[in-house]
Design a protein around this motif. Structure first.
Motif, PDB file in Angstrom:
ATOM      1  N   LEU A 159      13.034  37.532  -7.340  1.00 22.42           N
ATOM      2  CA  LEU A 159      13.017  38.817  -8.037  1.00 22.42           C
ATOM      3  C   LEU A 159      12.891  38.638  -9.547  1.00 22.42           C
ATOM      4  O   LEU A 159      12.303  39.481 -10.228  1.00 22.42           O
ATOM      5  CB  LEU A 159      14.279  39.612  -7.689  1.00 22.42           C
ATOM      6  CG  LEU A 159      14.334  40.168  -6.266  1.00 22.42           C
ATOM      7  CD1 LEU A 159      15.685  40.803  -5.985  1.00 22.42           C
ATOM      8  CD2 LEU A 159      13.209  41.177  -6.040  1.00 22.42           C
ATOM      9  N   SER A 218       9.956  40.516 -11.582  1.00 22.77           N
ATOM     10  CA  SER A 218      10.338  41.540 -12.571  1.00 22.77           C
ATOM     11  C   SER A 218       9.288  41.769 -13.659  1.00 22.77           C
ATOM     12  O   SER A 218       9.206  42.854 -14.221  1.00 22.77           O
ATOM     13  CB  SER A 218      11.679  41.177 -13.213  1.00 22.77           C
ATOM     14  OG  SER A 218      11.565  39.997 -13.981  1.00 22.77           O
ATOM     15  N   LEU A 265       7.972  37.293  -2.143  1.00 20.76           N
ATOM     16  CA  LEU A 265       8.945  38.347  -1.840  1.00 20.76           C
ATOM     17  C   LEU A 265       8.733  38.878  -0.428  1.00 20.76           C
ATOM     18  O   LEU A 265       9.699  39.045   0.333  1.00 20.76           O
ATOM     19  CB  LEU A 265       8.812  39.481  -2.861  1.00 20.76           C
ATOM     20  CG  LEU A 265       9.706  40.707  -2.629  1.00 20.76           C
ATOM     21  CD1 LEU A 265      11.178  40.321  -2.663  1.00 20.76           C
ATOM     22  CD2 LEU A 265       9.408  41.787  -3.664  1.00 20.76           C
ATOM     23  N   LEU A 294      17.689  44.117  -3.557  1.00 21.29           N
ATOM     24  CA  LEU A 294      16.498  44.895  -3.887  1.00 21.29           C
ATOM     25  C   LEU A 294      16.880  46.202  -4.574  1.00 21.29           C
ATOM     26  O   LEU A 294      16.252  46.612  -5.558  1.00 21.29           O
ATOM     27  CB  LEU A 294      15.690  45.182  -2.626  1.00 21.29           C
ATOM     28  CG  LEU A 294      15.042  43.981  -1.921  1.00 21.29           C
ATOM     29  CD1 LEU A 294      14.301  44.436  -0.678  1.00 21.29           C
ATOM     30  CD2 LEU A 294      14.098  43.230  -2.845  1.00 21.29           C
ATOM     31  N   PHE A 334      17.908  45.604  -8.074  1.00 18.72           N
ATOM     32  CA  PHE A 334      16.724  45.296  -8.894  1.00 18.72           C
ATOM     33  C   PHE A 334      16.113  46.574  -9.459  1.00 18.72           C
ATOM     34  O   PHE A 334      15.612  46.590 -10.587  1.00 18.72           O
ATOM     35  CB  PHE A 334      15.712  44.547  -8.035  1.00 18.72           C
ATOM     36  CG  PHE A 334      14.427  44.206  -8.729  1.00 18.72           C
ATOM     37  CD1 PHE A 334      14.334  43.075  -9.519  1.00 18.72           C
ATOM     38  CD2 PHE A 334      13.305  45.013  -8.601  1.00 18.72           C
ATOM     39  CE1 PHE A 334      13.147  42.746 -10.160  1.00 18.72           C
ATOM     40  CE2 PHE A 334      12.117  44.705  -9.231  1.00 18.72           C
ATOM     41  CZ  PHE A 334      12.040  43.570 -10.015  1.00 18.72           C
ATOM     42  N   LYS A 369       8.785  47.350  -9.463  1.00 21.18           N
ATOM     43  CA  LYS A 369       9.638  48.272  -8.708  1.00 21.18           C
ATOM     44  C   LYS A 369       8.903  48.866  -7.510  1.00 21.18           C
ATOM     45  O   LYS A 369       9.482  49.075  -6.445  1.00 21.18           O
ATOM     46  CB  LYS A 369      10.166  49.372  -9.629  1.00 21.18           C
ATOM     47  CG  LYS A 369      11.168  48.861 -10.659  1.00 21.18           C
ATOM     48  CD  LYS A 369      11.730  49.977 -11.522  1.00 21.18           C
ATOM     49  CE  LYS A 369      12.776  49.415 -12.510  1.00 21.18           C
ATOM     50  NZ  LYS A 369      13.382  50.462 -13.344  1.00 21.18           N
ATOM     51  N   VAL A 421       9.021  46.361  -4.736  1.00 17.41           N
ATOM     52  CA  VAL A 421      10.330  46.352  -4.079  1.00 17.41           C
ATOM     53  C   VAL A 421      10.479  47.573  -3.179  1.00 17.41           C
ATOM     54  O   VAL A 421      11.002  47.491  -2.062  1.00 17.41           O
ATOM     55  CB  VAL A 421      11.446  46.288  -5.133  1.00 17.41           C
ATOM     56  CG1 VAL A 421      12.797  46.670  -4.525  1.00 17.41           C
ATOM     57  CG2 VAL A 421      11.513  44.893  -5.735  1.00 17.41           C
ATOM     58  N   CYS A 422       9.995  48.725  -3.648  1.00 19.69           N
ATOM     59  CA  CYS A 422      10.104  49.945  -2.840  1.00 19.69           C
ATOM     60  C   CYS A 422       9.294  49.849  -1.554  1.00 19.69           C
ATOM     61  O   CYS A 422       9.658  50.467  -0.544  1.00 19.69           O
ATOM     62  CB  CYS A 422       9.673  51.160  -3.654  1.00 19.69           C
ATOM     63  SG  CYS A 422      10.948  51.726  -4.817  1.00 19.69           S
ATOM     64  N   HIS A 438       9.235  47.371   0.355  1.00 19.35           N
ATOM     65  CA  HIS A 438      10.114  46.721   1.332  1.00 19.35           C
ATOM     66  C   HIS A 438      11.301  47.611   1.692  1.00 19.35           C
ATOM     67  O   HIS A 438      11.731  47.630   2.848  1.00 19.35           O
ATOM     68  CB  HIS A 438      10.578  45.378   0.782  1.00 19.35           C
ATOM     69  CG  HIS A 438       9.451  44.413   0.562  1.00 19.35           C
ATOM     70  ND1 HIS A 438       8.697  43.908   1.592  1.00 19.35           N
ATOM     71  CD2 HIS A 438       8.926  43.891  -0.578  1.00 19.35           C
ATOM     72  CE1 HIS A 438       7.760  43.111   1.105  1.00 19.35           C
ATOM     73  NE2 HIS A 438       7.887  43.082  -0.205  1.00 19.35           N
ATOM     74  N   SER A 481      20.505  52.047  -0.283  1.00 15.89           N
ATOM     75  CA  SER A 481      19.488  52.159  -1.333  1.00 15.89           C
ATOM     76  C   SER A 481      19.380  53.566  -1.917  1.00 15.89           C
ATOM     77  O   SER A 481      18.727  53.747  -2.957  1.00 15.89           O
ATOM     78  CB  SER A 481      18.120  51.762  -0.770  1.00 15.89           C
ATOM     79  OG  SER A 481      18.137  50.437  -0.279  1.00 15.89           O
TER      80      SER A 481
END
Length: 540
Positions: free
Chosen positions: A324, A328, A342, A363, A366, A376, A379-380, A382, A391
């Motif tokens: 992560l 980033s 990831l 996540l 993060f 971001k 990550v969203c 996943h 979340s």
């Protein structure tokens, strides 16, 4: 003894402990981490022991249970009389040796060590050693090569749910082509294999076959099919097994070939590393306390493929935190290698509830960082697949920010649970403009009847875009309550909104047909036909 005297004695012991370092916990706590001495015996081998030995050392020390020393023998043909080993001081001996005979005194010391309760791990080609040493062959259970034949003992393999002992004459020790292969745990209740998937994939390795030996007090934990397509035997061959000798515990793994490619693929295999670590702890202590990593290469479908193999770079599990950190700073148009890392991490951990929960927590955390919008969004993607109520709080916060609202909605639309619906409903009241319209759309994707009263209210809003979006969302919801709200509004509207309401009613009719509710479907279609629309219906 009266109470006052007992109190004085306890106070004295407590004060003494302050000065001596004594603690009551030391009476009950297990040995501290790295307190068990392990010895790897190596120095001669028909495999690359110089590569495999430091890997084995690291794998053992990474458990936090062992302090590892390495005993390196003289080179082939050297003076083995000087190769004297202090087995008695060890909790574990790992055999990574196949070469010249040990001296008589070293052989006796080893047998005494095992007989008295010492733990042993037989690693890969260590079972090629010492064909004529009777006790050694009883300790390792099975061996191969080095002129082994029927005199060494029967072939041992697995067939129809039981061990076969075949006394046919023939060579001992063989393998076909190196390849990835499926391993089946035959005993899932043993401490070493307990909690592991019944089936798992191992990275390209030599699949030892035609192994033979005394096989006394031997217990098979796992087997692999030696396929004729890989020039194999057509048998389910023993891959992991235990042997008891006197009071000693022996774990034998035929996995982990080292030679040629560096780092060795089979030694990077998660399955090899984890079973080696668990087998070592069991041999040393008789129990296993280690947790199973979330990315253990379990096979949960009918057919296994090489894609099911999991390898750990540097023989250690990957760190989501480190991945992560790299993610980033990612931005659109850049190399997506880190996004692949990831993705692989999340996919590999999906079959472990504990691991996927920890993954989701990281996540979600993060998303509250200063990472780029592209990061971001990655990550969203996943969280859309693995997200839970954990979340929702951070996504709800993002929902009201125009920059991040679309990203948050993308994840929230597929996360199950009432907490998501509540976050979206509350978000409508706290937002405006395009953010609000987006949230209305997401409520429709959720297909939740509890959102119908909120969406119905917007059918009569002054914001035309919001009303059209609400009508479309009710069509996507397609519950009886949504149909009722749309039917009621059809006669009270006109223009683009009325056309969208009619289109949404037809969607509700389609859902009714899918449920074989013919009566409702006809009723809804008749309703649409009864109205003269000023704008054509656009139906996908």
């Amino acid at each position: 003894m009266n109470t006052q005297k007992i109190k004085k004695m306890m106070l004295f012991v407590f004060i003494l402990g302050l000065f001596s370092g004594f603690s009551f916990s030391s009476l009950t706590e297990p040995p501290t981490a790295r307190s068990m001495k392990a010895l790897i015996v190596t120095g001669q081998n028909n495999h690359d022991w110089k590569t495999s030995t430091p890997i084995l050392k690291q794998i053992l020390e990474d458990t936090g249970l062992f302090k590892v020393e390495v005993a390196t023998s003289p080179s082939p043909g050297g003076n083995m009389d000087d190769f004297n080993l202090d087995f008695a001081s060890c909790k574990l001996v790992v055999l990574n040796y196949s070469g010249d005979n040990w001296s008589a005194s070293t052989q006796k010391a080893f047998v005494d060590y095992v007989s008295s309760g010492g733990g042993v791990v037989v690693y890969h080609s260590a079972d090629n050693s010492f064909t004529q040493w009777k006790e050694y062959n009883e300790i390792i259970g099975l061996g191969g090569w080095e002129n082994r034949n029927e005199k060494a003992g029967p072939y041992i393999y697995w067939k129809d749910g039981k061990i076969i002992r075949d006394t046919s004459p023939g060579i001992g020790g063989y393998h076909g082509y190196q390849h990835d292969f499926l391993i089946i745990n035959r005993d899932t209740s043993h401490a070493i294999t307990r909690g592991l998937p019944q089936k798992w994939m191992h990275a390209r390795d030599e699949l030892y076959s035609l192994m033979r030996g005394p096989g006394k007090n031997m217990h098979i934990l796992a087997t692999a099919y030696s396929s004729p397509l890989q020039n194999g035997t057509g048998r389910d061959e023993p891959i992991l097994f235990t042997v008891s000798y006197g009071k000693g515990r022996i774990f034998h793994t035929v996995l982990g070939h080292a030679g040629g490619e560096i780092p060795p693929p089979p030694m990077e295999c998660v399955g090899f590393i984890v079973t080696f670590q668990r087998g070592a702890e069991w041999a040393a202590t008789g129990k296993v306390t280690q947790k199973i990593p979330g990315d253990f290469p379990g096979v949960y479908k009918d057919t296994a493929t090489p894609d099911d193999v999991r390898r750990w770079k540097d023989f250690r599990p990957p760190s989501l935190k480190d991945i992560l950190q790299k993610v980033s700073t990612y931005d659109y148009g850049e190399d997506e290698k880190v996004l692949s890392q990831l993705r692989d991490y999340v996919r590999a951990h999906r079959h472990s509830p504990e691991s996927i929960r920890q993954c989701e927590e990281q996540l979600a955390e993060f998303l509250d960082s200063d990472a780029t919008l592209a990061a971001k969004m990655a990550v969203c993607r996943h969280l859309r697949e693995i997200g839970t109520s954990v979340s929702v709080p951070v996504l709800e916060k993002m929902l009201l920010n125009q920059e991040t609202s679309d990203i948050a909605r993308y994840a929230l639309e597929k996360i199950p649970g009432i907490s998501v619906d509540r976050a979206l409903i509350q978000g409508i009241d706290r937002s405006e403009g395009q953010v609000r319209i987006g949230i209305i759309s997401s409520l429709g994707q959720r297909e939740n009847s509890e959102a119908v009263p909120v969406l119905e209210k917007f059918l009569y809003d002054s914001d035309v875009s919001a009303t059209v979006s609400a009508a479309e969302a009710l069509g996507n919801t397609a519950t009886p309550e949504a149909s009722a709200a749309l039917t009621k509004a059809l006669d009270k509207t006109s223009g683009e909104l009325q056309s969208q309401i009619a289109s949404s009613l037809l969607k509700c009719a389609e859902h009714s047909l899918a449920r074989r509710d013919w009566k409702t479907a006809i009723k809804l279609c008749d309703k649409v036909l009864s109205v003269k629309l000023s704008t054509p219906i656009h139906q996908a």
